[in-house]
Design a protein around this motif. Structure first.
Motif, short mmCIF file in Angstrom:
data_model
loop_
_atom_site.label_atom_id
_atom_site.label_comp_id
_atom_site.label_asym_id
_atom_site.label_seq_id
_atom_site.Cartn_x
_atom_site.Cartn_y
_atom_site.Cartn_z
N LEU A 143 0.91 -19.78 -1.31
CA LEU A 143 2.36 -19.67 -1.14
C LEU A 143 2.83 -18.24 -1.34
CD1 LEU A 143 3.51 -22.89 -3.02
CD2 LEU A 143 3.70 -22.45 -0.57
N TYR A 144 2.26 -17.55 -2.32
CA TYR A 144 2.60 -16.16 -2.59
C TYR A 144 2.26 -15.30 -1.37
CZ TYR A 144 1.64 -11.46 -4.39
OH TYR A 144 1.59 -10.10 -4.57
N ARG A 145 1.04 -15.44 -0.86
CA ARG A 145 0.60 -14.62 0.28
C ARG A 145 1.41 -14.93 1.55
NH1 ARG A 145 -3.57 -11.37 -0.19
NH2 ARG A 145 -4.13 -11.49 2.02
N GLU A 146 1.82 -16.16 1.72
CA GLU A 146 2.63 -16.53 2.89
C GLU A 146 3.98 -15.81 2.88
OE1 GLU A 146 3.03 -20.78 2.77
OE2 GLU A 146 0.92 -21.12 3.27
N ARG A 147 4.46 -15.47 1.69
CA ARG A 147 5.78 -14.83 1.58
C ARG A 147 5.72 -13.31 1.73
NH1 ARG A 147 6.70 -19.64 -0.48
NH2 ARG A 147 8.78 -20.44 -0.86
N ILE A 148 4.56 -12.71 1.62
CA ILE A 148 4.43 -11.26 1.74
C ILE A 148 4.61 -10.87 3.21
CG2 ILE A 148 2.92 -9.25 1.38
CD1 ILE A 148 3.37 -10.54 -1.25
N SER A 156 -12.00 0.18 -9.42
CA SER A 156 -11.84 1.33 -10.31
C SER A 156 -11.42 0.97 -11.73
CB SER A 156 -10.80 2.29 -9.72
OG SER A 156 -9.50 1.72 -9.81
N GLY A 157 -10.82 -0.19 -11.88
CA GLY A 157 -10.30 -0.55 -13.19
C GLY A 157 -8.95 0.09 -13.46
N GLU A 158 -8.41 0.80 -12.51
CA GLU A 158 -7.12 1.47 -12.63
C GLU A 158 -6.00 0.53 -12.18
OE1 GLU A 158 -6.65 4.66 -13.80
OE2 GLU A 158 -8.80 4.67 -14.25
N GLY A 159 -4.84 0.71 -12.76
CA GLY A 159 -3.68 -0.06 -12.36
C GLY A 159 -3.02 0.52 -11.12
N PHE A 160 -1.98 -0.17 -10.65
CA PHE A 160 -1.25 0.33 -9.49
C PHE A 160 0.18 -0.21 -9.53
CE2 PHE A 160 -2.95 -3.72 -8.03
CZ PHE A 160 -1.89 -4.28 -7.35
N ALA A 161 1.04 0.45 -8.77
CA ALA A 161 2.40 -0.03 -8.52
C ALA A 161 2.58 -0.02 -7.01
CB ALA A 161 3.43 0.87 -9.19
N PHE A 162 3.12 -1.12 -6.48
CA PHE A 162 3.25 -1.23 -5.03
C PHE A 162 4.54 -1.96 -4.71
CE2 PHE A 162 2.42 -3.43 -0.97
CZ PHE A 162 2.09 -2.33 -0.18
N ASP A 163 5.38 -1.31 -3.87
CA ASP A 163 6.61 -1.95 -3.40
C ASP A 163 6.30 -2.69 -2.11
OD1 ASP A 163 7.93 -0.75 -5.49
OD2 ASP A 163 8.61 0.95 -4.30
N HIS A 164 6.76 -3.92 -2.02
CA HIS A 164 6.54 -4.67 -0.79
C HIS A 164 7.70 -5.62 -0.53
CE1 HIS A 164 5.25 -8.38 -2.89
NE2 HIS A 164 4.67 -7.56 -3.74
N LEU A 200 0.98 -6.73 3.69
CA LEU A 200 -0.13 -7.50 3.12
C LEU A 200 -1.44 -6.71 3.05
CD1 LEU A 200 -0.67 -10.21 1.86
CD2 LEU A 200 -1.18 -11.12 4.12
N THR A 201 -1.79 -6.02 4.10
CA THR A 201 -3.05 -5.25 4.11
C THR A 201 -3.03 -4.16 3.04
OG1 THR A 201 -3.32 -5.69 6.46
CG2 THR A 201 -4.60 -3.88 5.54
N ALA A 202 -1.92 -3.45 2.94
CA ALA A 202 -1.82 -2.38 1.95
C ALA A 202 -1.87 -2.94 0.52
CB ALA A 202 -0.53 -1.58 2.16
N LEU A 203 -1.25 -4.09 0.31
CA LEU A 203 -1.30 -4.73 -1.00
C LEU A 203 -2.74 -5.14 -1.34
CD1 LEU A 203 0.06 -5.83 -3.55
CD2 LEU A 203 0.55 -7.93 -2.29
N ASP A 204 -3.42 -5.73 -0.36
CA ASP A 204 -4.82 -6.10 -0.57
C ASP A 204 -5.68 -4.89 -0.92
OD1 ASP A 204 -4.32 -8.77 -0.15
OD2 ASP A 204 -4.99 -8.78 1.95
N LYS A 223 13.39 -9.90 0.51
CA LYS A 223 13.60 -9.41 -0.84
C LYS A 223 12.57 -8.30 -1.08
CE LYS A 223 14.50 -12.32 -4.26
NZ LYS A 223 14.33 -13.36 -5.31
N TYR A 224 12.98 -7.24 -1.74
CA TYR A 224 12.07 -6.14 -2.06
C TYR A 224 11.58 -6.32 -3.49
CZ TYR A 224 13.47 -3.99 2.28
OH TYR A 224 13.69 -3.74 3.61
N VAL A 225 10.26 -6.27 -3.66
CA VAL A 225 9.65 -6.53 -4.96
C VAL A 225 8.68 -5.40 -5.27
CG1 VAL A 225 8.13 -8.13 -6.21
CG2 VAL A 225 9.82 -9.03 -4.63
N GLN A 226 8.64 -5.02 -6.54
CA GLN A 226 7.64 -4.05 -6.98
C GLN A 226 6.59 -4.81 -7.79
OE1 GLN A 226 8.40 -1.01 -10.04
NE2 GLN A 226 7.49 0.46 -8.58
N CYS A 227 5.34 -4.65 -7.39
CA CYS A 227 4.23 -5.27 -8.11
C CYS A 227 3.57 -4.16 -8.94
CB CYS A 227 3.23 -5.86 -7.12
SG CYS A 227 1.75 -6.52 -7.91
N ILE A 228 3.44 -4.39 -10.23
CA ILE A 228 2.75 -3.46 -11.12
C ILE A 228 1.59 -4.23 -11.74
CG2 ILE A 228 2.93 -2.01 -13.16
CD1 ILE A 228 5.95 -1.77 -12.57
N ALA A 229 0.42 -3.70 -11.58
CA ALA A 229 -0.76 -4.40 -12.07
C ALA A 229 -1.68 -3.45 -12.82
CB ALA A 229 -1.51 -5.06 -10.92
#
Length: 180
Positions: A132-137, A155-163, A142-146, A174-180
């Motif tokens: 359901l999450y991936r269907e909404r991206i 790498s074990g490094e975090g990231f921030a991605f706006d999508h 989607l490719t850049a998020l993947d 809706k614009y969402v920022q994912c921080i992982a």
């Protein structure tokens, strides 16, 4: 003496577990209950026991067991519960959801606010939630998020991605920022 010292609210639970054990529906008796300490305060105990001798007709004759003070553990569990409640409230106010993804089991869990952000009805099965999450991206994101996710795993490094997120079958974005 147990009957006199156990907290009244915990007595029925203890009795039910004991009856289940005496009826041989469980292999041992184990119960967490509050008990009156000699100083008058209520403490939490882990009560464990086994029948060491049965009558010829299968009734318990003699039982042996232990009491372990687990008050500190119960206090810590309560603090964690309060923190989780406060976290949910803070996330709701700030419109920040949290998630956890186990890479070994592919188990995905979301906070209540995360469900609200993505407008997905909670709860969902772990595998369905990811779908359901991936269907909404937005497909262009989607490719850049993947790639961000794969890079973080390697790498074990975090990231921030706006999508972008499609809602109402693509009628709203809706614009969402994912921080992982």
């Amino acid at each position: 003496s147990w009957s006199k010292l156990v907290h009244p609210e915990d007595r029925k639970h203890s009795d039910d577990l004991l009856t289940k054990y005496f009826n041989r529906e469980s292999v041992s008796y184990e119960c967490e209950a509050r008990m009156r300490h000699k100083n008058g305060e209520w403490i939490w105990v882990l009560d464990r026991g086994r029948v060491v001798e049965w009558t010829e007709d299968g009734k318990p004759l003699r039982m042996s067991g232990t009491h372990q003070d687990i008050t500190q553990r119960k206090k810590q569990e309560n603090e964690i519960l309060c923190l989780n409640t406060n976290l949910e409230e803070a996330q709701s106010i700030s419109k920040i959801g949290s998630w956890r993804f186990d890479l070994q089991t592919n188990s995905l869990t979301w906070s209540a606010e995360h469900y609200r952000i993505f407008e997905i009805e909670e709860p969902q099965l772990n595998n369905r939630l990811f779908e359901l999450y991936r269907e909404r991206i937005h497909p262009e994101d989607l490719t850049a998020l993947d790639q961000c996710i794969e890079g973080a795993i390697k790498s074990g490094e975090g990231f921030a991605f706006d999508h972008r997120v499609f809602l109402d079958n693509g009628k709203r974005i809706k614009y969402v920022q994912c921080i992982a």
